[in-house]
Design a protein around this motif. Sequence first.
Motif, PDB file in Angstrom:
ATOM      1  N   UNK A 125       0.808  -1.222   0.000  1.00 27.27           N
ATOM      2  CA  UNK A 125       0.000   0.000   0.000  1.00 27.27           C
ATOM      3  C   UNK A 125       0.842   1.274   0.000  1.00 27.27           C
ATOM      4  N   UNK A 126       1.784   1.357  -0.949  1.00 32.06           N
ATOM      5  CA  UNK A 126       2.685   2.502  -1.018  1.00 32.06           C
ATOM      6  C   UNK A 126       2.791   2.984  -2.457  1.00 32.06           C
ATOM      7  N   UNK A 127       3.126   4.252  -2.593  1.00 28.69           N
ATOM      8  CA  UNK A 127       3.287   4.839  -3.919  1.00 28.69           C
ATOM      9  C   UNK A 127       4.574   4.356  -4.570  1.00 28.69           C
ATOM     10  N   UNK A 128       4.623   4.457  -5.874  1.00 32.62           N
ATOM     11  CA  UNK A 128       5.839   4.106  -6.602  1.00 32.62           C
ATOM     12  C   UNK A 128       7.016   4.923  -6.075  1.00 32.62           C
ATOM     13  N   UNK A 129       8.178   4.281  -5.982  1.00 33.97           N
ATOM     14  CA  UNK A 129       9.388   4.989  -5.604  1.00 33.97           C
ATOM     15  C   UNK A 129       9.386   5.569  -4.207  1.00 33.97           C
ATOM     16  N   UNK A 130       8.793   4.857  -3.246  1.00 29.65           N
ATOM     17  CA  UNK A 130       8.687   5.375  -1.875  1.00 29.65           C
ATOM     18  C   UNK A 130       9.900   5.071  -1.002  1.00 29.65           C
ATOM     19  N   UNK A 131      10.729   4.083  -1.400  1.00 30.29           N
ATOM     20  CA  UNK A 131      11.776   3.597  -0.506  1.00 30.29           C
ATOM     21  C   UNK A 131      13.133   3.512  -1.207  1.00 30.29           C
ATOM     22  N   UNK A 132      14.169   3.654  -0.392  1.00 29.41           N
ATOM     23  CA  UNK A 132      15.540   3.496  -0.868  1.00 29.41           C
ATOM     24  C   UNK A 132      16.010   2.054  -0.761  1.00 29.41           C
TER      25      UNK A 132
END
Length: 267
Positions: A125-132
């Motif tokens: 449940x997260x947007x594209x490109x949310x994490x490193x």
Amino acid sequence: MTQEYEPEATRRETGETESSRASRGWWDRNADEYQNEHGGFLGDDRFVWGPEGLDEAEAALLGPAESLRGLDVLEIGAGAAQCSRWLAARGARPVALDLSHRQLQHALRIGADFPLVEADACALPFADGSFDLACSAYGAVPFVADPVRLMREVRRVLRPGGRWIFSVTHPIRWAFPDEPGPEGLSVAASYFDRTPYVEQDETGRAIYVEHHRTLGDRVRDVVTAGFRLVDLVEPEWPAWNQQEWGGWSPLRGHLIPGTAIFVCERD
């Protein structure tokens, strides 16, 4: 007094819905026992990749500890969020995700000053490109029927250049009985049998499911999902570790690998 039913262990086909339902139910029912039995080994804020005791503080598979500061990190199958707690102590901004409500209650019990998310790893449940970075220590990957779907979801939420590192039971272990003693050293099944391991109740309903993939399957899953495999780590059993954990033990650990850790990067 009725006798408690002992689940039947078998190998049979099972799909995404049944696998997900079984995993959520099993971990909700067994979270307390799991944390009581293994919490001391896992610690409250250690990042341990598996029963061998390989510690991220030494392995640095996510990168040097000082490089984690300020990074957004998703832990998948976080359980009581021990790994996320370790990451937060190094200045990272972790999000701990798990399918099990009860496991996340243990995360709250220990303490979490970062987000806890109850969700399926195959529908993040997260947007594209949310994490490193994204990581999973024995979480989610072995329990899903469609690992490529999970990994594509991980790739979607990672930024370009982001790392995805996950550990699973080493595939060779599926050819051996799940026993820590000498009886667990003889091949009992075909390594190439991908039929899922299922524990089911008296009605035939799956209450625990684990999916076997060969080492080659795991590599193809990673590549098909759009990742580049950077490293494949097979931790050796250290002399200091004398504990047994299910089928893992010093006896077996000195002879055959028990864990496989896949280090992947998103181009």
